[in-house]
Scaffold this active site. Sequence first.
Site, PDB file in Angstrom:
ATOM      1  N   ARG A 240       5.125  -2.590   0.331  1.00 60.42           N
ATOM      2  CA  ARG A 240       5.808  -3.663  -0.685  1.00 60.42           C
ATOM      3  C   ARG A 240       5.902  -3.128  -1.902  1.00 60.42           C
ATOM      4  O   ARG A 240       6.648  -3.604  -2.831  1.00 60.42           O
ATOM      5  CB  ARG A 240       5.166  -4.903  -0.572  1.00 60.42           C
ATOM      6  CG  ARG A 240       5.503  -5.627   0.517  1.00 60.42           C
ATOM      7  CD  ARG A 240       4.632  -7.102   0.830  1.00 60.42           C
ATOM      8  NE  ARG A 240       3.444  -6.838   1.140  1.00 60.42           N
ATOM      9  CZ  ARG A 240       2.255  -7.765   1.154  1.00 60.42           C
ATOM     10  NH1 ARG A 240       2.330  -8.967   0.429  1.00 60.42           N
ATOM     11  NH2 ARG A 240       1.018  -7.162   1.448  1.00 60.42           N
TER      12      ARG A 240
ATOM     13  N   GLY B 210      -8.760 -15.497   3.289  1.00 62.74           N
ATOM     14  CA  GLY B 210      -9.990 -16.001   4.106  1.00 62.74           C
ATOM     15  C   GLY B 210     -10.709 -16.982   3.438  1.00 62.74           C
ATOM     16  O   GLY B 210     -10.996 -17.096   2.174  1.00 62.74           O
TER      17      GLY B 210
ATOM     18  N   LYS C 218       3.266  16.166 -33.503  1.00 62.33           N
ATOM     19  CA  LYS C 218       2.595  16.805 -32.305  1.00 62.33           C
ATOM     20  C   LYS C 218       1.805  17.981 -32.656  1.00 62.33           C
ATOM     21  O   LYS C 218       2.253  18.995 -33.073  1.00 62.33           O
ATOM     22  CB  LYS C 218       3.932  17.381 -31.173  1.00 62.33           C
ATOM     23  CG  LYS C 218       3.449  17.770 -29.887  1.00 62.33           C
ATOM     24  CD  LYS C 218       4.110  18.760 -29.288  1.00 62.33           C
ATOM     25  CE  LYS C 218       3.830  19.879 -29.946  1.00 62.33           C
ATOM     26  NZ  LYS C 218       4.410  21.258 -29.259  1.00 62.33           N
TER      27      LYS C 218
HETATM   28  C1  UD1 Z   1      -8.648  -9.714   3.173  1.00 63.72           C
HETATM   29  C2  UD1 Z   1      -9.885 -10.335   3.591  1.00 63.72           C
HETATM   30  C3  UD1 Z   1      -9.514 -11.886   3.264  1.00 63.72           C
HETATM   31  C4  UD1 Z   1      -9.229 -11.964   1.710  1.00 63.72           C
HETATM   32  C5  UD1 Z   1      -8.506 -11.020   1.078  1.00 63.72           C
HETATM   33  C6  UD1 Z   1      -8.517 -11.021  -0.538  1.00 63.72           C
HETATM   34  C7  UD1 Z   1     -10.465  -9.390   5.723  1.00 63.72           C
HETATM   35  C8  UD1 Z   1     -10.597  -9.565   7.400  1.00 63.72           C
HETATM   36  N1  UD1 Z   1      -9.751 -10.180   5.113  1.00 63.72           N
HETATM   37  O1  UD1 Z   1      -7.350 -10.128   3.784  1.00 63.72           O
HETATM   38  O2  UD1 Z   1     -10.645 -12.889   3.737  1.00 63.72           O
HETATM   39  O3  UD1 Z   1      -9.330 -13.366   1.261  1.00 63.72           O
HETATM   40  O4  UD1 Z   1      -8.549  -9.932   1.731  1.00 63.72           O
HETATM   41  O5  UD1 Z   1      -7.389 -10.183  -0.911  1.00 63.72           O
HETATM   42  O6  UD1 Z   1     -11.307  -8.584   5.153  1.00 63.72           O
HETATM   43  N2  UD1 Z   1      -7.783  -1.894   4.280  1.00 63.72           N
HETATM   44  C9  UD1 Z   1      -7.932  -0.775   4.602  1.00 63.72           C
HETATM   45  N3  UD1 Z   1      -8.049  -0.441   6.026  1.00 63.72           N
HETATM   46  C10 UD1 Z   1      -7.725  -1.280   6.980  1.00 63.72           C
HETATM   47  C11 UD1 Z   1      -7.255  -2.443   6.515  1.00 63.72           C
HETATM   48  C12 UD1 Z   1      -7.328  -2.747   5.282  1.00 63.72           C
HETATM   49  O7  UD1 Z   1      -8.166   0.372   3.795  1.00 63.72           O
HETATM   50  O8  UD1 Z   1      -7.578  -0.958   8.390  1.00 63.72           O
HETATM   51  C13 UD1 Z   1      -7.629  -2.148   2.672  1.00 63.72           C
HETATM   52  C14 UD1 Z   1      -6.438  -2.346   2.428  1.00 63.72           C
HETATM   53  O9  UD1 Z   1      -5.765  -1.485   1.885  1.00 63.72           O
HETATM   54  C15 UD1 Z   1      -6.655  -3.372   1.188  1.00 63.72           C
HETATM   55  C16 UD1 Z   1      -7.927  -4.222   1.651  1.00 63.72           C
HETATM   56  O10 UD1 Z   1      -8.292  -3.189   2.661  1.00 63.72           O
HETATM   57  O11 UD1 Z   1      -6.896  -2.859   0.017  1.00 63.72           O
HETATM   58  C17 UD1 Z   1      -7.742  -5.518   2.379  1.00 63.72           C
HETATM   59  O12 UD1 Z   1      -6.865  -5.517   3.392  1.00 63.72           O
HETATM   60  P1  UD1 Z   1      -5.823  -6.440   3.883  1.00 63.72           P
HETATM   61  O13 UD1 Z   1      -5.086  -6.397   5.078  1.00 63.72           O
HETATM   62  O14 UD1 Z   1      -4.652  -6.687   2.547  1.00 63.72           O
HETATM   63  O15 UD1 Z   1      -6.622  -7.796   4.025  1.00 63.72           O
HETATM   64  P2  UD1 Z   1      -6.172  -9.377   3.835  1.00 63.72           P
HETATM   65  O16 UD1 Z   1      -5.326  -9.683   5.130  1.00 63.72           O
HETATM   66  O17 UD1 Z   1      -5.452  -9.435   2.463  1.00 63.72           O
END
Ligand code: UD1
Length: 454
Positions: free
Chosen positions: A17, A143, A337
Amino acid sequence: MARRCLSIVLAAGEGTRMKSARAKVLHEVAGLAMVRHVVAAAAKAGSDRIAVVSGKDSEAVIAAVRKDRQDAEHFVQEERFGTAHAVLAARAAIEVGTDDILVLFADTPLIRPETLARARASLIAGTDICVIGFRPENPSGYGRLLERDGELLAIREDKDASEAEKAIDFCNAGVMALSGEKALAILDQIGNDNAKGEYYLTDAVEIARREGLKVRAIEAEAFEVAGVNNRAELAAVEATWQSLRRRRAMIEEGVTLIDPASVTFSHDTVLGRDVVIEPNVVFGPGVTVGEGAVIHAFSHIVGAKISPEVSVGPFARLREGTVLEEGSKVGNFCETKNARLGEDAKLNHLSYIGDAEIGARTNVGAGTITCNYDGALKHRTVIGADAFIGSDTALVAPVSVGDGAYVGTGSVITEDVPAGALAIARERQVNKDGRGTAIAERNRAAKAQKAIKA
Ligand code: UD1
Ligand code: CA
């Protein structure tokens, strides 16, 4: 022995995004990549080890982190199967052993060290997992934290939540502290039987409780756990950062900001007491401003050391390598500079001073230019103390002007001027008697002739 702490920073987001060629976590807030903000907070909270889990643009991400932490450990999550899977990409780091583990998201750059320290304090007090929660204006998508009697029972992801659970406004910020001793045993039990088919880090809570472990949530303010998914959220986080920084300048550092909202700071701006900053000033990286200095309106300052009692602007542009000694002055429409102005030296109007040194108390006249570039190489101009450079002088570098020397207005200086000398390098003036009147008469006649023809 100090309590050890491993911070695992999740930075494997796709960041689609952002619509960017770069990894999301490399986008900057206050001129510093988001992931570096997070690593700095983790370090300040006492992490002796930092592990970064990255995906897209892996090498660039770890290279950015290592500018601050050369010892940062690096793990690549090849495929994204959820936050628990991401944490386990750093399994080898966890296996080394530690007292506390902090899991952080690299796209949440405003997290405060104090909050991380509170989560660690909870572990020290005997909890096995401490989750950082917050109350967002709109909880949908987050969450939900299910609590009873001050204990955290579970985190329910939005997609898996019942209507009753969705009504809860206390949400998971994503930051979690875990006991280093117990973390792996918990993480290894996490499955992917849920709405998204992902390995949720949040399931750690229920697993820990099943094992009779203690789990708690603490609350952070919503602003500090704001995540960035697109450029609008990036701008919102930047705005929050700037307003916190301006407040710190005014409340803690004794700096006067006449129109705070119009001043932009960098992550590393250093401000002395009684500095005054007028409206519409931009600080890029690497700027120090000494006590009592005044930065007038519309100045743009990068990589500059401004000593106490210096006056800058209005409309000044100070670039990388500018050093202004005490009491010196750079006035309107001047650019510097890689230049040093000695104590009480003055550069008041319409000048470019690059790759130069100007001695104490020297006055540089309006429109003076250092011609530092010959099309291939840059050369230095050195001007001594107590010298006077007449207006509209071009100093063709490499060149020097000695202490107490005087350069006549409009000179093009190509040779060194000895100390105490007067240099004049321009055509001598001639006055021709009556010639002005003759020219004016001729011109008027030509104009009259033209009017007759038309
Ligand atoms: C997550 C939390 C949620 C919380 C929210 C806050 C979980 C399952 N859920 O949800 O409870 O309210 O963040 O913003 O943890 N990432 C990785 N590898 C992966 C998946 C994610 O590095 O395989 C990183 C993403 O880049 C991101 C972060 O982990 O920075 C959160 O992942 P994202 O998929 O955005 O979780 P949410 O659904 O937002
Ligand atoms: Ca998210």
